[in-house]
Design an enzyme around this catalytic site. Sequence first.
Site, PDB file in Angstrom:
ATOM      1  N   ASP A  51      42.388  56.943  77.029  1.00 35.47           N
ATOM      2  CA  ASP A  51      42.377  58.401  76.922  1.00 35.47           C
ATOM      3  C   ASP A  51      40.947  58.924  76.944  1.00 35.47           C
ATOM      4  OD1 ASP A  51      43.997  60.953  76.064  1.00 35.47           O
ATOM      5  OD2 ASP A  51      42.239  60.891  74.751  1.00 35.47           O
ATOM      6  N   TYR A  56      34.185  64.274  76.962  1.00 38.43           N
ATOM      7  CA  TYR A  56      33.644  63.009  76.479  1.00 38.43           C
ATOM      8  C   TYR A  56      32.522  62.479  77.377  1.00 38.43           C
ATOM      9  CZ  TYR A  56      38.200  62.901  74.031  1.00 38.43           C
ATOM     10  OH  TYR A  56      39.329  63.192  73.287  1.00 38.43           O
ATOM     11  N   LYS A  81      41.158  65.214  80.548  1.00 40.54           N
ATOM     12  CA  LYS A  81      41.475  66.583  80.125  1.00 40.54           C
ATOM     13  C   LYS A  81      40.489  67.554  80.731  1.00 40.54           C
ATOM     14  CE  LYS A  81      42.451  64.448  75.657  1.00 40.54           C
ATOM     15  NZ  LYS A  81      41.578  63.263  75.855  1.00 40.54           N
ATOM     16  N   HIS A 115      42.698  70.591  77.550  1.00 37.16           N
ATOM     17  CA  HIS A 115      42.131  70.045  76.319  1.00 37.16           C
ATOM     18  C   HIS A 115      42.385  70.945  75.110  1.00 37.16           C
ATOM     19  CE1 HIS A 115      38.713  67.195  74.878  1.00 37.16           C
ATOM     20  NE2 HIS A 115      39.543  67.458  73.904  1.00 37.16           N
ATOM     21  N   SER A 146      46.958  69.751  75.108  1.00 39.61           N
ATOM     22  CA  SER A 146      46.427  69.189  73.871  1.00 39.61           C
ATOM     23  C   SER A 146      46.111  70.330  72.915  1.00 39.61           C
ATOM     24  CB  SER A 146      45.167  68.364  74.158  1.00 39.61           C
ATOM     25  OG  SER A 146      44.636  67.809  72.976  1.00 39.61           O
ATOM     26  N   GLN A 169      49.106  66.429  73.082  1.00 43.13           N
ATOM     27  CA  GLN A 169      48.253  65.546  72.277  1.00 43.13           C
ATOM     28  C   GLN A 169      47.650  66.357  71.135  1.00 43.13           C
ATOM     29  OE1 GLN A 169      44.000  63.387  72.826  1.00 43.13           O
ATOM     30  NE2 GLN A 169      45.479  62.848  74.411  1.00 43.13           N
ATOM     31  N   LEU A 198      43.279  57.362  62.873  1.00 43.92           N
ATOM     32  CA  LEU A 198      42.571  56.618  61.827  1.00 43.92           C
ATOM     33  C   LEU A 198      41.777  57.548  60.912  1.00 43.92           C
ATOM     34  CD1 LEU A 198      41.301  53.569  63.923  1.00 43.92           C
ATOM     35  CD2 LEU A 198      43.523  53.930  62.827  1.00 43.92           C
ATOM     36  N   LYS A 203      39.671  58.131  55.219  1.00 38.68           N
ATOM     37  CA  LYS A 203      40.648  57.813  54.171  1.00 38.68           C
ATOM     38  C   LYS A 203      40.674  56.312  53.873  1.00 38.68           C
ATOM     39  CE  LYS A 203      42.252  62.034  53.651  1.00 38.68           C
ATOM     40  NZ  LYS A 203      42.125  62.781  52.370  1.00 38.68           N
ATOM     41  N   SER A 239      37.609  52.880  68.759  1.00 39.43           N
ATOM     42  CA  SER A 239      36.586  52.065  68.132  1.00 39.43           C
ATOM     43  C   SER A 239      35.677  51.524  69.224  1.00 39.43           C
ATOM     44  CB  SER A 239      37.194  50.898  67.346  1.00 39.43           C
ATOM     45  OG  SER A 239      36.161  50.120  66.755  1.00 39.43           O
ATOM     46  N   ARG A 244      37.343  45.283  65.803  1.00 40.59           N
ATOM     47  CA  ARG A 244      38.309  46.314  65.404  1.00 40.59           C
ATOM     48  C   ARG A 244      39.200  46.717  66.570  1.00 40.59           C
ATOM     49  NH1 ARG A 244      34.048  49.785  61.824  1.00 40.59           N
ATOM     50  NH2 ARG A 244      34.001  48.411  60.009  1.00 40.59           N
TER      51      ARG A 244
END
Length: 281
Positions: A51, A56, A81, A115, A146, A169, A198, A203, A239, A244
């Site tokens: 994605d 980006y 997007k 977007h 989105s 999204q 995540l 959190k 990530s 990860r």
Amino acid sequence: MPAKYAITDLVALPHSAARIPGLGFGVYRSESDVCTNSCLKALSAGYRHIDSAQYYANEGEVGEAVRRSQVARDSVFVTTKILYPGGSVEKSYQSIVESVEKFNLDGYVDLFLIHSPSSGAEGRKEMWQALEKALDDGKVRSIGVSNFGVGHIEELRSFAKVWPPHVNQIELHPWCQQRTINAYCRKHGIVVEAYSPLVRNQKADDATLNKLAKKYGKTTAQVLIRYCLQKEWVPLPKSDTPSRIEENAKVFDFDIEKEDMDTLDGLDQGDQGAIVCAVKN
């Protein structure tokens, strides 16, 4: 009991021949060689869904990774997007085509989204009509939105040739479940993708989350991704750490029990739980 889901699962999109892998890989603001290497790692770990977005600034890097991966093009689902309207349908269409060309992946992307709804009604209409043209021209295989609320999606009905959108999204995790728009999308068959599943690691020290991670012998991230899968959302974990990236794909060998799903559901803080954006319904 074996887990219900698999990394190879494909989700059907409404009124479309396209099917989307049930686990995605996010590349939010992942830069240059880092992005390419992260995508290569993701593809080697079994992800088949990446994605990206104009915002980006890494569409070309994603395309390079797919080409270098030796995974067949038709086995990788690539999303991007459009950020802003261009000022006319044709100019927005050209923006879409430029993105497709940056990927350089057999002349198409699998999913192209608007977007954000922030450009206003005219901007949303312009971009949607440009996406419909790109769909007609084979530049994209499916189209969606989105951060759209109920009102934004309903607005499309008055002029859209393609409705409902194939995908919406939105930000989704236990603390921001966006139940109104989620129920609306489910009613209309719109596939819901979860960005920031995540919670950008904010959190990681949550007591409830850590208790469940310990119970299942998983990382907190794995619990959050699995939670999304069991909510029938398509999670897009991000990530750039190779270990990860691999860990986040290892979420198909356990099930979160119903009582624990209920516990996670109980963490919902509504709009206040959003770290990026709660939609406006």
